[in-house]
Design an enzyme around this catalytic site. Structure first.
Site, short mmCIF file in Angstrom:
data_model
loop_
_atom_site.label_atom_id
_atom_site.label_comp_id
_atom_site.label_asym_id
_atom_site.label_seq_id
_atom_site.Cartn_x
_atom_site.Cartn_y
_atom_site.Cartn_z
N ARG A 74 0.03 11.98 8.93
CA ARG A 74 -0.58 12.04 7.58
C ARG A 74 0.19 12.97 6.64
O ARG A 74 -0.40 13.70 5.85
CB ARG A 74 -2.06 12.46 7.64
CG ARG A 74 -2.92 11.59 8.50
CD ARG A 74 -3.03 10.15 8.00
NE ARG A 74 -3.70 9.37 9.02
CZ ARG A 74 -3.05 8.70 9.99
NH1 ARG A 74 -1.73 8.65 10.00
NH2 ARG A 74 -3.72 8.03 10.90
N SER A 121 -11.68 9.24 6.46
CA SER A 121 -11.75 10.47 7.25
C SER A 121 -11.34 11.65 6.38
O SER A 121 -10.27 11.64 5.79
CB SER A 121 -10.80 10.40 8.44
OG SER A 121 -11.20 9.37 9.28
N GLU A 153 -7.62 16.14 5.22
CA GLU A 153 -6.65 15.05 5.01
C GLU A 153 -6.71 14.61 3.54
O GLU A 153 -5.70 14.34 2.92
CB GLU A 153 -7.01 13.88 5.93
CG GLU A 153 -6.14 12.65 5.71
CD GLU A 153 -6.47 11.53 6.68
OE1 GLU A 153 -6.76 11.78 7.86
OE2 GLU A 153 -6.41 10.36 6.24
P1 FAD Z 1 -4.54 7.97 -3.64
O1 FAD Z 1 -5.82 8.37 -2.97
O2 FAD Z 1 -4.65 7.41 -5.01
O3 FAD Z 1 -3.53 9.19 -3.63
C1 FAD Z 1 -3.29 9.91 -2.43
C2 FAD Z 1 -2.03 10.76 -2.65
O4 FAD Z 1 -0.91 9.87 -2.72
C3 FAD Z 1 -2.07 11.52 -3.96
O5 FAD Z 1 -1.57 12.82 -3.75
C4 FAD Z 1 -1.16 10.71 -4.89
O6 FAD Z 1 -0.53 11.52 -5.86
C5 FAD Z 1 -0.16 10.13 -3.90
N1 FAD Z 1 0.42 8.86 -4.36
C6 FAD Z 1 -0.24 7.68 -4.54
N2 FAD Z 1 0.64 6.73 -4.96
C7 FAD Z 1 1.86 7.32 -5.03
C8 FAD Z 1 3.16 6.88 -5.40
N3 FAD Z 1 3.39 5.61 -5.81
N4 FAD Z 1 4.19 7.76 -5.36
C9 FAD Z 1 3.97 9.05 -4.97
N5 FAD Z 1 2.76 9.53 -4.61
C10 FAD Z 1 1.72 8.68 -4.64
N6 FAD Z 1 -6.17 6.38 5.73
C11 FAD Z 1 -5.50 6.18 6.88
O7 FAD Z 1 -4.39 6.71 7.04
N7 FAD Z 1 -6.01 5.40 7.87
C12 FAD Z 1 -7.22 4.79 7.77
O8 FAD Z 1 -7.64 4.10 8.67
C13 FAD Z 1 -7.96 4.99 6.56
N8 FAD Z 1 -9.16 4.43 6.39
C14 FAD Z 1 -9.85 4.63 5.24
C15 FAD Z 1 -11.11 4.03 5.07
C16 FAD Z 1 -11.82 4.20 3.91
C17 FAD Z 1 -13.17 3.56 3.74
C18 FAD Z 1 -11.28 4.98 2.86
C19 FAD Z 1 -12.03 5.15 1.55
C20 FAD Z 1 -10.04 5.58 3.00
C21 FAD Z 1 -9.31 5.42 4.19
N9 FAD Z 1 -8.07 6.02 4.38
C22 FAD Z 1 -7.38 5.81 5.55
C23 FAD Z 1 -7.50 6.90 3.35
C24 FAD Z 1 -6.61 6.19 2.31
O9 FAD Z 1 -6.92 4.82 2.18
C25 FAD Z 1 -5.12 6.34 2.63
O10 FAD Z 1 -4.76 7.70 2.72
C26 FAD Z 1 -4.24 5.67 1.56
O11 FAD Z 1 -2.92 5.68 2.03
C27 FAD Z 1 -4.28 6.37 0.20
O12 FAD Z 1 -3.69 5.50 -0.74
P2 FAD Z 1 -4.14 5.50 -2.27
O13 FAD Z 1 -3.31 4.51 -3.01
O14 FAD Z 1 -5.60 5.30 -2.39
O15 FAD Z 1 -3.74 6.96 -2.69
#
Ligand code: FAD
Length: 307
Positions: free
Chosen positions: A176, A226, A296
């Site tokens: 992560r 999580s 996380e």
């Molecule tokens: P955001 O939440 O919008 O941003 C997260 C971080 O990434 C921020 O710091 C942002 O600045 C950065 N970021 C986003 N896009 C970019 C970009 N293009 N360039 C540079 N930085 C960027 N995660 C897991 O790892 N495994 C799982 O099984 C999992 N299950 C989930 C289940 C649920 C119901 C939920 C709500 C979340 C879950 N997550 C899980 C967490 C999440 O989906 C992941 O961490 C995902 O990768 C975050 O992506 P996001 O686009 O939503 O990022």
């Protein structure tokens, strides 16, 4: 510089981008939390995304990147400066055994695209609700797989607006974690190196993972997945469960009764409620088991102004 001036300057630099000021962000996060963004920018081209980064750097204006908002708690005071969102940049293509996805695409769509192209390696991502950019940033993973296993390279923008191609090794991916934030990178595109597989086998794995997820996770409530990282050799959810914290509620935020690793927004929670629950869980687990739970989920933006 006030928000309207920034908007006007951006409009002249990025004529095709969608721009918004003072927009509430709670509708754009999976937790349904967050104050307003000063200026939101939705570039329609990779070049506009690059130019937006360069503009923020040259104007010394704060820049925050938001993906699908599935791993962030945006504080109630909102986000100052520019909030860049690549949701319009979502093309996904195939090149032999590679899948090339723009950062604004959903990682679920990249996973399904790979399956439909009979390419194996992204099955683990079929239920992760984030964007490709967010998945790279977080080195997202599930059920034994993670982005590091199949990422070949990314196209990114450096904080001063230069386009760079980086190999997965250069992103220092670990559990992560990546160095995307510390290097001030905006991920524009990711290339995944996959393997040829059978559609029915890939689909069977994805169906199985989806069923597991739907049975175990409280998907009926807003959440950020999580909240805590797995401490080495332990499970955060088990420690929270064994601390009898499930059902603990502050304001509208509650430690899920279904999955102890989740904190759910059950009734119009504020970000402050959410953070209070997080701190309470961290304190209790430390007292009971002498384990430090590391978040996380990313916490961004400003706390609310004091009355
Ligand atoms: P955001 O939440 O919008 O941003 C997260 C971080 O990434 C921020 O710091 C942002 O600045 C950065 N970021 C986003 N896009 C970019 C970009 N293009 N360039 C540079 N930085 C960027 N995660 C897991 O790892 N495994 C799982 O099984 C999992 N299950 C989930 C289940 C649920 C119901 C939920 C709500 C979340 C879950 N997550 C899980 C967490 C999440 O989906 C992941 O961490 C995902 O990768 C975050 O992506 P996001 O686009 O939503 O990022």
């Amino acid at each position: 510089m006030n928000n309207q001036n920034v908007l006007n300057e951006l409009r002249s630099i990025l004529p095709s981008a969608e721009l918004k000021i003072n927009e509430p962000l709670n509708a754009h996060t999976y937790t349904r939390l967050g104050g307003c963004a000063d200026v939101r920018v939705f570039p329609n081209t990779l070049e506009d995304a690059r130019a937006a980064v360069e503009y923020a750097y040259q104007s010394n204006y704060p820049l925050t990147i938001l993906g699908k908002g599935s791993n962030v708690i945006i504080q109630d005071g909102g986000i100052r400066g520019i909030v860049l969102n690549l949701s319009s940049l979502k093309s996904i293509q195939k090149d032999e055994e590679k899948v090339i996805a723009q950062a604004g695409a959903r990682i679920i769509d990249a996973s399904e695209f790979a399956r439909d192209s009979k390419l194996s390696g992204l099955e683990f991502a079929c239920g992760i609700p984030g964007s490709v950019g967010g998945a790279v940033y977080m080195n997202a993973g599930a059920y034994g797989g993670e982005i590091a296993d199949c990422l070949e390279s990314v196209l990114a923008v450096t904080k001063d607006g230069k386009l760079v191609k980086l190999t997965a090794d250069e992103l220092d991916l670990s559990y992560r974690h990546s160095n995307v934030e510390e290097n001030g990178l905006l991920v524009l595109e990711a290339t995944f190196q996959l393997e040829v597989g059978e559609y029915k086998d890939i689909k069977a794995i994805m169906d199985d993972l989806t069923e597991k997820r739907e049975t175990k996770q409280p998907l009926e409530y807003p959440s950020c997945g999580s909240v805590f990282k797995r401490p080495p050799g332990l499970f955060a959810g088990k420690l929270i469960q064994d601390s009898q914290l499930q059902g603990t509620r502050i304001g509208g935020a509650e430690v899920s009764k279904k999955h102890a690793g989740f904190i759910v927004n059950i009734d119009n929670a504020t970000a402050t409620d959410y953070l209070d629950v997080i701190h309470h869980v961290q304190r209790t687990v430390k007292e009971k088991f002498d384990v430090d739970l590391e978040r996380e989920v990313r916490v961004i933006g400003e706390p609310p102004e004091k009355p």
